[in-house]
Design a protein around this motif. Structure first.
Motif, PDB file in Angstrom:
ATOM      1  N   ALA A   1      45.308  42.089  43.860  1.00  0.00           N
ATOM      2  CA  ALA A   1      45.567  43.297  43.202  1.00  0.00           C
ATOM      3  C   ALA A   1      45.679  42.850  41.597  1.00  0.00           C
ATOM      4  N   ALA A   2      46.330  41.651  41.422  1.00  0.00           N
ATOM      5  CA  ALA A   2      46.783  41.428  39.865  1.00  0.00           C
ATOM      6  C   ALA A   2      45.216  40.555  39.482  1.00  0.00           C
ATOM      7  N   ASP A   3      44.474  40.280  40.197  1.00  0.00           N
ATOM      8  CA  ASP A   3      43.281  39.355  39.594  1.00  0.00           C
ATOM      9  C   ASP A   3      42.440  40.139  38.685  1.00  0.00           C
ATOM     10  N   PRO A   4      42.188  41.601  38.986  1.00  0.00           N
ATOM     11  CA  PRO A   4      41.479  42.482  38.063  1.00  0.00           C
ATOM     12  C   PRO A   4      42.017  42.487  36.690  1.00  0.00           C
ATOM     13  N   VAL A   5      43.490  42.375  36.696  1.00  0.00           N
ATOM     14  CA  VAL A   5      44.345  42.487  35.500  1.00  0.00           C
ATOM     15  C   VAL A   5      44.210  41.203  34.506  1.00  0.00           C
ATOM     16  N   VAL A   6      44.463  39.961  35.457  1.00  0.00           N
ATOM     17  CA  VAL A   6      44.672  38.652  35.042  1.00  0.00           C
ATOM     18  C   VAL A   6      43.119  38.055  34.531  1.00  0.00           C
ATOM     19  N   LYS A   7      42.171  38.511  35.348  1.00  0.00           N
ATOM     20  CA  LYS A   7      40.593  38.007  35.318  1.00  0.00           C
ATOM     21  C   LYS A   7      40.507  36.698  35.312  1.00  0.00           C
ATOM     22  N   SER A   8      40.674  36.162  36.505  1.00  0.00           N
ATOM     23  CA  SER A   8      40.561  34.655  36.731  1.00  0.00           C
ATOM     24  C   SER A   8      39.455  34.571  37.622  1.00  0.00           C
ATOM     25  N   GLU A   9      39.028  33.031  37.803  1.00  0.00           N
ATOM     26  CA  GLU A   9      37.918  32.698  38.571  1.00  0.00           C
ATOM     27  C   GLU A   9      38.455  32.958  40.116  1.00  0.00           C
ATOM     28  N   SER A  10      37.437  32.920  40.884  1.00  0.00           N
ATOM     29  CA  SER A  10      37.583  33.011  42.595  1.00  0.00           C
ATOM     30  C   SER A  10      38.398  31.866  42.690  1.00  0.00           C
ATOM     31  N   SER A  11      38.077  30.624  42.431  1.00  0.00           N
ATOM     32  CA  SER A  11      38.959  29.308  42.747  1.00  0.00           C
ATOM     33  C   SER A  11      40.408  29.575  42.770  1.00  0.00           C
ATOM     34  N   LYS A  12      40.910  30.009  41.465  1.00  0.00           N
ATOM     35  CA  LYS A  12      42.113  30.167  41.308  1.00  0.00           C
ATOM     36  C   LYS A  12      42.791  31.255  42.132  1.00  0.00           C
ATOM     37  N   VAL A  13      41.957  32.286  42.394  1.00  0.00           N
ATOM     38  CA  VAL A  13      42.634  33.166  43.468  1.00  0.00           C
ATOM     39  C   VAL A  13      42.718  32.521  44.719  1.00  0.00           C
ATOM     40  N   ALA A  14      41.854  31.841  45.236  1.00  0.00           N
ATOM     41  CA  ALA A  14      41.977  31.221  46.261  1.00  0.00           C
ATOM     42  C   ALA A  14      43.086  30.121  46.719  1.00  0.00           C
ATOM     43  N   VAL A  15      43.296  29.601  45.430  1.00  0.00           N
ATOM     44  CA  VAL A  15      44.534  28.596  45.600  1.00  0.00           C
ATOM     45  C   VAL A  15      45.791  29.367  45.748  1.00  0.00           C
ATOM     46  N   ALA A  16      45.894  30.480  44.986  1.00  0.00           N
ATOM     47  CA  ALA A  16      47.022  31.207  44.944  1.00  0.00           C
ATOM     48  C   ALA A  16      47.200  31.689  46.250  1.00  0.00           C
ATOM     49  N   VAL A  17      46.096  32.401  46.912  1.00  0.00           N
ATOM     50  CA  VAL A  17      46.394  32.910  48.227  1.00  0.00           C
ATOM     51  C   VAL A  17      46.702  31.661  49.448  1.00  0.00           C
ATOM     52  N   ALA A  18      46.187  30.565  49.138  1.00  0.00           N
ATOM     53  CA  ALA A  18      46.448  29.521  50.077  1.00  0.00           C
ATOM     54  C   ALA A  18      47.923  29.191  50.024  1.00  0.00           C
ATOM     55  N   THR A  19      48.507  29.151  48.813  1.00  0.00           N
ATOM     56  CA  THR A  19      49.931  28.947  48.686  1.00  0.00           C
ATOM     57  C   THR A  19      50.836  30.042  49.607  1.00  0.00           C
ATOM     58  N   VAL A  20      50.288  31.102  49.580  1.00  0.00           N
ATOM     59  CA  VAL A  20      50.893  32.496  50.193  1.00  0.00           C
ATOM     60  C   VAL A  20      50.834  32.228  51.762  1.00  0.00           C
ATOM     61  N   VAL A  21      49.599  31.637  52.019  1.00  0.00           N
ATOM     62  CA  VAL A  21      49.526  31.253  53.655  1.00  0.00           C
ATOM     63  C   VAL A  21      50.373  30.370  54.050  1.00  0.00           C
ATOM     64  N   ILE A  22      50.339  29.215  53.329  1.00  0.00           N
ATOM     65  CA  ILE A  22      51.317  27.938  53.832  1.00  0.00           C
ATOM     66  C   ILE A  22      52.784  28.328  53.791  1.00  0.00           C
ATOM     67  N   PHE A  23      53.160  28.801  52.650  1.00  0.00           N
ATOM     68  CA  PHE A  23      54.693  29.027  52.598  1.00  0.00           C
ATOM     69  C   PHE A  23      55.242  30.380  53.397  1.00  0.00           C
ATOM     70  N   GLY A  24      54.444  31.276  53.558  1.00  0.00           N
ATOM     71  CA  GLY A  24      54.421  32.408  54.339  1.00  0.00           C
ATOM     72  C   GLY A  24      54.714  32.150  55.736  1.00  0.00           C
ATOM     73  N   THR A  25      53.836  31.149  56.232  1.00  0.00           N
ATOM     74  CA  THR A  25      53.718  30.742  57.681  1.00  0.00           C
ATOM     75  C   THR A  25      55.006  30.075  57.963  1.00  0.00           C
ATOM     76  N   ILE A  26      55.317  29.223  56.945  1.00  0.00           N
ATOM     77  CA  ILE A  26      56.634  28.401  57.248  1.00  0.00           C
ATOM     78  C   ILE A  26      57.794  29.317  57.379  1.00  0.00           C
ATOM     79  N   ALA A  27      57.705  30.392  56.243  1.00  0.00           N
ATOM     80  CA  ALA A  27      58.917  31.315  56.305  1.00  0.00           C
ATOM     81  C   ALA A  27      59.236  32.013  57.681  1.00  0.00           C
ATOM     82  N   MET A  28      58.130  32.312  58.412  1.00  0.00           N
ATOM     83  CA  MET A  28      58.149  33.170  59.703  1.00  0.00           C
ATOM     84  C   MET A  28      58.837  32.258  60.642  1.00  0.00           C
ATOM     85  N   PHE A  29      58.857  31.025  60.734  1.00  0.00           N
ATOM     86  CA  PHE A  29      59.535  30.425  61.609  1.00  0.00           C
ATOM     87  C   PHE A  29      60.997  29.678  61.228  1.00  0.00           C
ATOM     88  N   LEU A  30      60.841  29.574  59.834  1.00  0.00           N
ATOM     89  CA  LEU A  30      62.223  29.023  59.150  1.00  0.00           C
ATOM     90  C   LEU A  30      63.325  29.910  59.226  1.00  0.00           C
TER      91      LEU A  30
END
Length: 360
Positions: free
Chosen positions: A155-184
């Motif tokens: 949702a923030a991407d159209p406002v920030v106007k970033s490249e796809s690679s930067k969006v993917a990097v940000a999403v990857a961090t959510v996947v990694i730490f969100g998954t850890i949080a589920m078990f932690l």
């Protein structure tokens, strides 16, 4: 004359449909696979949502298969990544009601607001001063960590106007730490039950989960692993946090617009404030949903359609993301996300404890 105009329009529409169809079919196929997989018990227990699976599958295909067919599919894929995303964010409002805010009370709103603002400002400061990251990556990681994970980043991407690679990097961090949080978090709950460090009840711990864990699906998984009370309060608090996405985007858009005007030349013409109307419509839809005018079956259908739209957008993002671009981002985005994750756990606990002790 009118007949001539119609004969001109029809080929044009047919040509547009022909250009868009391959990409839409591809993102649609990835979406169907993702939704099916997300509904399997084994996957559901891991808290992996259809959105997360869609971007993972999209990235795999995007790096193995998509380059060979990109010329045919690009038009439809970009439509999914931009237009369908905005429509998906608008329909996301059907998942929320203003009554949910009343159910949790003032304490839930205050905790969410404090967690969101402190996490995002920490991201802005650390991204710039500690890790030297570019502003786009910093803002996207900050949005994902502080609000609602991948949906907030998209949702923030159209406002920030970033490249796809930067969006993917940000999403990857959510996947990694969100998954850890589920078990932690369930393990942290066991520590709390044994040592009573915070004095949280199941309901309080659910609020803690909802205010600090990244994705909605991850909140559900972590909360339900503790108890029904914890799971219910976690989801309600999380949805309130999601509702804060719209005002956040409006403020972010105003800030970025002001920043651009300040950095432009003195003689340059002032640009108008860009309002992300999809964020405004998101709140309007949530308000309409609060009136309970539509049958529950219709609301469920709209939510299912919304999942499809958002999953297609995530699939499109994955298809247009190259691993080499993520590698070039380096370890700094991961370090920023790690710092934010630690703050969400420790700082979030302190915020929850302080608000509860103040009696809100």
């Amino acid at each position: 004359m009118q007949q001539s105009h119609l004969t001109t329009v029809k080929p044009s529409l047919l040509k547009s449909a022909t250009l868009l169809l391959p990409g839409l079919l591809l993102t649609g196929a990835i979406t169907l696979i993702s939704i099916y997989a997300a509904n399997q018990p084994a996957v559901a227990r891991l808290g992996l949502s259809a959105l997360t699976l869609a971007i993972v599958i999209g990235m795999v295909l995007g790096n193995l298969v998509y380059p060979a067919i990109s010329s045919v599919c690009d038009a439809g894929v970009h439509l999914a990544k931009q237009k369908l995303l905005r429509l998906g964010i608008i329909l996301y409002g059907f998942r929320l009601t203003f009554q949910q805010i009343a159910d949790v009370g003032t304490s839930g709103i205050i905790i969410d607001a404090l967690t969101l603002t402190t996490t995002f400002f920490l991201a802005c400061w650390a991204g710039k001063h500690l890790f030297g990251l570019d502003r786009q990556t910093t803002l996207l990681i900050g949005a994902g960590s502080s609000i609602c994970g991948a949906a907030a980043i998209m949702a923030a991407d159209p406002v920030v106007k970033s490249e796809s690679s930067k969006v993917a990097v940000a999403v990857a961090t959510v996947v990694i730490f969100g998954t850890i949080a589920m078990f932690l978090y369930p393990w942290l709950y066991q520590l709390e039950m044994k040592f009573h460090l915070l004095g949280f009840s199941d309901n309080d711990f659910g609020i803690y989960i909802g205010s600090t864990v990244h994705e909605v699906a991850q909140v559900v998984a972590a909360g339900r692993a503790i108890s029904d009370d914890a799971g219910n309060s976690a989801v309600i608090v999380k949805m309130i946090r999601v509702m804060m996405l719209a005002p956040f985007l409006l403020l972010l858009s105003g800030y970025l617009n002001r920043s651009e005007k300040n950095t432009s030349s003195a003689g340059a013409q002032k640009s108008a404030i860009v309002i992300p109307w999809f964020a405004v419509l998101f709140i309007v839809v949530a308000g309409f949903n609060s009136l309970d005018l539509l049958p529950h079956v219709a609301v469920k259908t709209l939510i299912d359609q919304d999942t499809i739209l958002l999953s297609m957008a995530m699939a499109a993002l994955g298809l247009t993301t190259h691993i080499s671009a993520i590698r070039q981002a380096g370890i700094k985005p991961l370090l920023l996300a790690t710092l934010l994750f630690i703050w969400l756990i420790a700082g979030g606990a302190l915020i929850n404890l302080a608000v509860h002790q103040l009696g809100f």
